[in-house]
Design an enzyme around this catalytic site. Structure first.
Site, PDB file in Angstrom:
ATOM      1  N   LYS A  60       2.456  10.237   3.275  1.00  0.00           N
ATOM      2  CA  LYS A  60       1.360   9.912   2.518  1.00  0.00           C
ATOM      3  C   LYS A  60       1.698  10.162   0.759  1.00  0.00           C
ATOM      4  CE  LYS A  60      -3.512  11.455   2.230  1.00  0.00           C
ATOM      5  NZ  LYS A  60      -4.542  12.381   3.041  1.00  0.00           N
TER       6      LYS A  60
ATOM      7  N   SER B  33      -9.079  13.691   7.601  1.00  0.00           N
ATOM      8  CA  SER B  33      -8.270  12.726   6.878  1.00  0.00           C
ATOM      9  C   SER B  33      -7.075  12.426   8.012  1.00  0.00           C
ATOM     10  CB  SER B  33      -7.774  13.360   5.662  1.00  0.00           C
ATOM     11  OG  SER B  33      -9.071  13.268   4.722  1.00  0.00           O
TER      12      SER B  33
ATOM     13  N   SER C  24      -8.577  10.326   4.557  1.00  0.00           N
ATOM     14  CA  SER C  24      -7.941   9.745   3.555  1.00  0.00           C
ATOM     15  C   SER C  24      -6.684   9.235   3.629  1.00  0.00           C
ATOM     16  CB  SER C  24      -7.685  10.748   2.200  1.00  0.00           C
ATOM     17  OG  SER C  24      -6.947  11.883   2.706  1.00  0.00           O
TER      18      SER C  24
END
Length: 527
Positions: A124, A228, A204
């Site tokens: 990420k 997330s 996210s």
């Protein structure tokens, strides 16, 4: 997702991928020539990347039937093609094939490093990588890479993993606007759900979840403050593990709150998730939360369901497909020898109210401290607010209300803040601990997500339900595993328990997965 609440890459990003791959081929050819021989050709047909597990891949590589260069090359090829629709990868690491060739050399000479030797991993893009952009999705951080790898990235490299590249995310881990759309960032645009492309991947860690679902990497690393990791895992039909707070170091990870943030693995199966977590875990003097870590070995007890007592937090009546999938999951557990009892988790309204207020103060404290480690980027939230106001892209889809609220949030020495954090954490822990004790439970199961909603801008995500908050605010482990579908759209169930129960919930998830192997590859339907 900060708290409970892609068609072709754009020309610039696609250019980065294409240019990077050309560089990789040159580097890899040089490396292969230097070691004197090419990697043995595979003896079998093309790999089924969607179904292959890390142990299976390791056996093939140990036998000389597969190389990390070939495996990495196949994933890079899928990024060039499949990701034109999904838009989950911001950029590939230009050294990926060179890393893979070095891994193959180590294996051939008896110097394999660890369980992820030669395995391609996506990160990420809020996890620092030395010499490669780490943007948290914000154009304000573009072009000024970190000077060092995050601690967890060093652990991945030490275990032999190939850092394949960076995944898109909801910008600033979905903590910029009260009406943000998950999966959108100023750097990467909108990530799409690979099952139905007009649907949202949830946030996210949206790029990490979508990329793993689309077989663009063997595993990916996400981060979670509240939902997330598990929500994009559920929405994209993959496994996601949000570990106990303190199991994985946060050093070098763009923060929201040191009281709740953690990184964790995402994969298409539980065994890959567990093996990756065993590499990520470990104490880090720079992250005090890890000082009393009990560690995690990666071992799974496949008979964990037999004789287990599972609490079922149904959250029924919100979505009929979710109700059906949860009931089916309960039936699977019972068929494998578990006792399943219905439970309700107390204190949820109080936890949610206190969490939201506390996170603002923690964000105002923790993000500027991180920015000080990044020379050349804005050094305060106020500077980021001004950057966004001037930038032609950043505020094009939604605003920055949370940034603006953080400017006037009480400090973390404020008595009101301290009461909010104490309330949130203590009640979240009590909600789980008291429920486990009252019913003599090994874990609690609840729906991870409702079917993915259509992506839209202006009003935020059409979020129906989730179960992430109790474990997220308590700092307890939570694992989402695929459990069924609403038509084409995946629905996951989450298993969570008390502090340091990571091995238990992962073992239960593995046993459930073995009993109900429902996951299927996405078909990239337009709508």
């Amino acid at each position: 997702m900060a708290f409970s609440r892609a068609r072709a890459l754009d020309g610039r990003a696609a250019g980065k991928v294409g240019c990077g791959v050309r560089i990789l081929r040159v580097i890899t050819l040089s490396l292969v020539l230097a070691v004197g021989s090419a990697v043995p050709a595979p003896a079998s047909a093309a790999l089924d990347l969607d179904r292959s597990t890390i142990p299976q891949l390791q056996k093939l590589m140990d036998r000389g039937k597969l190389s990390s260069v070939r495996l990495t090359g196949q994933y890079l090829g899928r990024i060039r093609t499949v990701d034109r629709e999904v838009r989950s990868v911001l950029a590939v690491d230009p050294t990926a094939l060179a890393q893979a060739a070095a891994s193959d050399l180590r294996r051939r000479t008896g110097h394999a490093r660890g369980p992820l030797e030669g395995i391609p991993v996506l990160l990420k893009d809020n996890i620092d990588t030395r010499g490669q952009d780490t943007t948290a999705g914000s154009r304000a951080l573009s072009g000024k890479p970190p000077v060092a790898d995050a601690t967890l990235v060093r652990k991945l490299r030490a275990a032999g993993a190939v850092v394949l590249g960076k995944a898109n995310l909801s910008e600033w881990a979905n903590y910029r606007s009260t009406k943000s759309t998950s999966g959108w960032s100023g750097v990467g645009g909108q990530t799409h759900n690979p099952y139905v492309l007009d649907r949202n991947p949830c946030g996210s860690s949206s790029g990490s979840g979508a990329a793993v679902a689309a077989s663009l990497a063997q595993v990916a690393i996400g981060t979670e403050t509240d939902g997330s990791i598990v929500c994009p895992a559920g929405a994209n039909g993959v496994v996601g593990a949000k570990p106990t707070l303190g199991l994985v170091s946060r050093t070098g990870v763009v923060p929201i709150s040191a009281e709740q943030d953690t990184a964790g693995p995402m994969a298409r199966n539980v065994v890959d998730t567990a093996l990756t977590l065993s590499v990520l875990q470990g104490r880090d003097p720079a992250d005090p939360s890890t000082s009393d870590s009990l560690g995690y070995s990666g071992e799974l007890r496949r008979d964990a369901v037999k004789g287990a007592r599972i609490g079922l937090w149904r959250q029924s009546g919100i979505n009929a497909d979710v109700d059906r999938v949860v009931e089916e999951a309960a039936g699977v557990l019972r068929s494998r020898g578990a006792e399943v009892v219905d439970v309700e988790l107390p204190y949820q309204d109080q936890v949610g109210a206190a969490e939201g207020a506390a996170l603002l103060s923690e964000f105002a404290r923790d993000l500027p401290a991180y920015l000080k480690t990044r020379p050349g980027v804005p050094q305060s939230i106020a500077e980021l607010v001004e950057f966004n106001r001037r930038d032609p892209v950043e505020l094009s889809k939604f605003g920055q209300e949370l940034f603006e609220q953080a400017l006037t949030a009480p400090g973390t020495d404020d008595p009101g803040y301290r009461e909010q954090r104490t309330t949130a954490t203590s009640l979240a822990r009590k909600s789980i601990d008291e429920t486990l004790a009252a019913h003599d439970l090994d874990a609690i199961l609840s729906p991870t997500n409702s079917p993915a909603w259509k992506t839209a801008y202006g009003s935020g995500d059409a979020f129906e339900l989730g179960s992430s908050t109790p474990a997220a605010v308590a700092g307890y482990p939570n694992v989402s595993v695929p459990a069924g579908y609403a038509g084409e759209l995946p629905i996951g169930v989450s298993l969570f328990a008390g502090r340091w129960a990571d091995a238990e919930v992962l073992s239960l998830a593995a046993a459930f997965e073995q009993a109900a192997p429902v996951r299927r590859a996405p078909r990239y339907l337009p709508g």
